[in-house]
Design a protein around this motif. Structure first.
Motif, PDB file in Angstrom:
ATOM      1  N   ASP A 105      -5.985  46.698 -38.722  1.00  0.00           N
ATOM      2  CA  ASP A 105      -4.545  46.806 -38.522  1.00  0.00           C
ATOM      3  C   ASP A 105      -4.213  46.569 -37.046  1.00  0.00           C
ATOM      4  OD1 ASP A 105      -1.793  47.872 -39.571  1.00  0.00           O
ATOM      5  OD2 ASP A 105      -2.195  48.993 -37.721  1.00  0.00           O
ATOM      6  N   ILE A 106      -3.317  45.648 -36.778  1.00  0.00           N
ATOM      7  CA  ILE A 106      -3.001  45.266 -35.394  1.00  0.00           C
ATOM      8  C   ILE A 106      -2.499  46.458 -34.588  1.00  0.00           C
ATOM      9  CG2 ILE A 106      -1.413  43.910 -33.967  1.00  0.00           C
ATOM     10  CD1 ILE A 106      -1.643  41.666 -36.021  1.00  0.00           C
ATOM     11  N   ASP A 107      -1.573  47.207 -35.135  1.00  0.00           N
ATOM     12  CA  ASP A 107      -1.002  48.340 -34.392  1.00  0.00           C
ATOM     13  C   ASP A 107      -2.056  49.408 -34.108  1.00  0.00           C
ATOM     14  OD1 ASP A 107       1.493  47.154 -34.344  1.00  0.00           O
ATOM     15  OD2 ASP A 107       2.185  48.159 -36.176  1.00  0.00           O
ATOM     16  N   ALA A 108      -2.960  49.620 -35.065  1.00  0.00           N
ATOM     17  CA  ALA A 108      -4.017  50.618 -34.865  1.00  0.00           C
ATOM     18  C   ALA A 108      -4.965  50.189 -33.740  1.00  0.00           C
ATOM     19  CB  ALA A 108      -4.789  50.829 -36.164  1.00  0.00           C
ATOM     20  N   VAL A 109      -5.282  48.898 -33.678  1.00  0.00           N
ATOM     21  CA  VAL A 109      -6.159  48.404 -32.611  1.00  0.00           C
ATOM     22  C   VAL A 109      -5.468  48.514 -31.257  1.00  0.00           C
ATOM     23  CG1 VAL A 109      -7.346  46.372 -31.697  1.00  0.00           C
ATOM     24  CG2 VAL A 109      -7.460  46.874 -34.144  1.00  0.00           C
ATOM     25  N   ILE A 110      -4.197  48.151 -31.203  1.00  0.00           N
ATOM     26  CA  ILE A 110      -3.458  48.253 -29.944  1.00  0.00           C
ATOM     27  C   ILE A 110      -3.398  49.706 -29.478  1.00  0.00           C
ATOM     28  CG2 ILE A 110      -1.170  47.985 -28.888  1.00  0.00           C
ATOM     29  CD1 ILE A 110      -0.823  45.450 -30.555  1.00  0.00           C
ATOM     30  N   ALA A 111      -3.257  50.620 -30.421  1.00  0.00           N
ATOM     31  CA  ALA A 111      -3.253  52.041 -30.068  1.00  0.00           C
ATOM     32  C   ALA A 111      -4.587  52.448 -29.455  1.00  0.00           C
ATOM     33  CB  ALA A 111      -2.948  52.880 -31.307  1.00  0.00           C
ATOM     34  N   ARG A 112      -5.672  51.921 -29.974  1.00  0.00           N
ATOM     35  CA  ARG A 112      -6.992  52.240 -29.421  1.00  0.00           C
ATOM     36  C   ARG A 112      -7.156  51.652 -28.019  1.00  0.00           C
ATOM     37  NH1 ARG A 112     -12.262  51.769 -32.516  1.00  0.00           N
ATOM     38  NH2 ARG A 112     -12.670  53.566 -31.152  1.00  0.00           N
ATOM     39  N   ILE A 113      -6.655  50.442 -27.810  1.00  0.00           N
ATOM     40  CA  ILE A 113      -6.719  49.839 -26.470  1.00  0.00           C
ATOM     41  C   ILE A 113      -5.930  50.694 -25.483  1.00  0.00           C
ATOM     42  CG2 ILE A 113      -6.085  47.829 -25.079  1.00  0.00           C
ATOM     43  CD1 ILE A 113      -6.467  46.147 -27.677  1.00  0.00           C
ATOM     44  N   ASN A 114      -4.746  51.131 -25.893  1.00  0.00           N
ATOM     45  CA  ASN A 114      -3.927  51.984 -25.021  1.00  0.00           C
ATOM     46  C   ASN A 114      -4.610  53.315 -24.743  1.00  0.00           C
ATOM     47  OD1 ASN A 114      -1.875  50.083 -24.794  1.00  0.00           O
ATOM     48  ND2 ASN A 114      -0.783  50.839 -26.598  1.00  0.00           N
ATOM     49  N   GLU A 115      -5.339  53.811 -25.731  1.00  0.00           N
ATOM     50  CA  GLU A 115      -6.099  55.043 -25.518  1.00  0.00           C
ATOM     51  C   GLU A 115      -7.174  54.832 -24.457  1.00  0.00           C
ATOM     52  OE1 GLU A 115      -9.221  57.968 -27.941  1.00  0.00           O
ATOM     53  OE2 GLU A 115      -8.097  56.427 -29.036  1.00  0.00           O
ATOM     54  N   ALA A 116      -7.898  53.708 -24.554  1.00  0.00           N
ATOM     55  CA  ALA A 116      -8.932  53.397 -23.564  1.00  0.00           C
ATOM     56  C   ALA A 116      -8.316  53.194 -22.185  1.00  0.00           C
ATOM     57  CB  ALA A 116      -9.702  52.151 -23.986  1.00  0.00           C
TER      58      ALA A 116
END
Length: 367
Positions: free
Chosen positions: A309-320
């Motif tokens: 899921d694109i939004d889920a991956v972007i959320a993980r990048i923002n977390e990192a």
């Protein structure tokens, strides 16, 4: 930043086309010559590079089409190493590999006739202007495992002399690639994942040995990377094993982050596609030691065809990005699509969809 950070990158290996598999089988059976095999290989590598560039990659590989294993083909073509069949295969979770391995049979040195040089020269010759051809080879620390260094002291007076000789062989090999035009060399490494498991779950004796191996690996790798040309980018991929969509090791990077932060690489590819990889906190340890480093997060799996899921991956990048600056991050699949010629359990169409997904996410996050 002293090096270019692409943010969108790929570890290196791609699924072998059926035509290549058939040609390799015909060659092994003596039905076609090596030149016939290379003609098929070159044609398919050219097609692969076209697809890589078409999908937005600014760094391309030859898919490792000229090898059977991601690591062994390189190692047994160095001077002082040979292939052999061991008694047991590698025990992946849910699969067993072939029993091929490599061992020392003399002093280790660069092989000026190494077949990987020829493969890189062809890759460079077909890479479009403005795109970077990447070399992928195994880390020298791979020789610390699976009995590969058992004969080291038969050929060297001390363990330290062995480490220095191995480092020199790698240094000379990397410089040879550089002389052929390589400006991006990646050393793939499963040793750290093995050490994570030993340091986390091993006995007191196993932990002590793992700590020694970790210190030796830092010395060995940095010695190999010492005094390389300034315009050469070096990377590593810290892998937990990848064979027909299975894996070898699990555990977060916390217990080895201190050692990883001492390694003089410009780019780290780190697996983060599932819970086996732990959280992002170890990124800070690496970045604090090497503030110009790029940390490529393997948040897209190469083991399954389903798209994240694109939004889920972007959320993980923002977390990192709460741990290290966003400009120091990139994304990729957690590993290649075919660490051995058997390949993972997905299709060529699936792998391109994965890369298209990564490009879409990269554009959204980094513009």
């Amino acid at each position: 930043m002293t090096k270019i950070h692409f943010h969108f990158d790929h570890v290196g290996s791609y699924l072998r086309p059926q035509e290549l598999k058939e040609a390799r089988e015909q060659f092994s059976e003596g039905k076609i010559s090596q030149s016939d095999l290379l003609a098929v290989q070159d044609k398919l590598v050219k097609d692969l590079v076209h697809h890589e560039v078409e999908n937005g990659l600014q760094v391309v590989s030859d898919g490792e089409f000229g090898r059977s294993w991601w690591h062994l083909d390189f190692l047994w073509n160095l001077t002082g190493l040979e292939s052999y069949l061991q008694k047991d295969s590698y025990k992946f979770h849910g699969a067993k590999t072939r029993t091929t391995n490599v061992r020392i049979n003399g002093k280790i040195a660069e092989n000026p006739e190494h077949p990987f040089y020829r493969d890189f020269q062809y890759l460079k010759s077909i890479t479009p202007e403005g795109v970077t051809p990447k070399v992928t080879i195994p880390s020298p620390s791979l020789l610390f495992r699976d009995n590969r260094s058992d004969q080291a002291l038969d050929h060297y007076d001390t363990w330290e002399a062995y480490l220095d000789g191995l480092a020199q062989a790698y240094h000379d090999t990397i410089l040879h690639f550089y002389d052929l035009g390589a400006r991006y060399v990646q050393l793939d490494d499963t040793t750290w994942a093995f050490l994570i498991q030993q340091l986390s779950q091993g006995s007191a004796e196993e932990k002590a040995q793992a700590e020694k191996n970790a210190k030796d690996a830092v010395y060995l790798i940095n010695k190999a990377l010492e005094n390389l040309p300034e315009d050469l980018t070096t990377a590593t991929h810290i892998c937990r094993g990848n064979f027909q969509s299975t894996y070898l090791f699990e555990g977060g990077y916390n217990v080895v982050a201190e050692y990883l932060g001492q390694l003089n690489y410009d780019i780290f590819f780190l697996e983060y596609d599932d819970s086996r990889s732990g959280d992002f906190s170890p990124l800070a340890t690496i970045w604090n030691n090497r503030p110009n480093v790029e940390l490529v997060l393997g948040v897209i799996t190469s083991k399954k065809p389903e798209l994240e899921d694109i939004d889920a991956v972007i959320a993980r990048i923002n977390e990192a990005a709460q741990t290290v600056p966003l400009e120091n991050l990139g994304i990729s699949t957690q590993c290649g699509f075919a660490s051995t010629e058997e390949g993972n359990i997905l299709t060529e169409e699936d792998e391109w969809k994965k890369l298209q997904l990564i490009k879409t996410i990269t554009d959204k996050v980094w513009g």
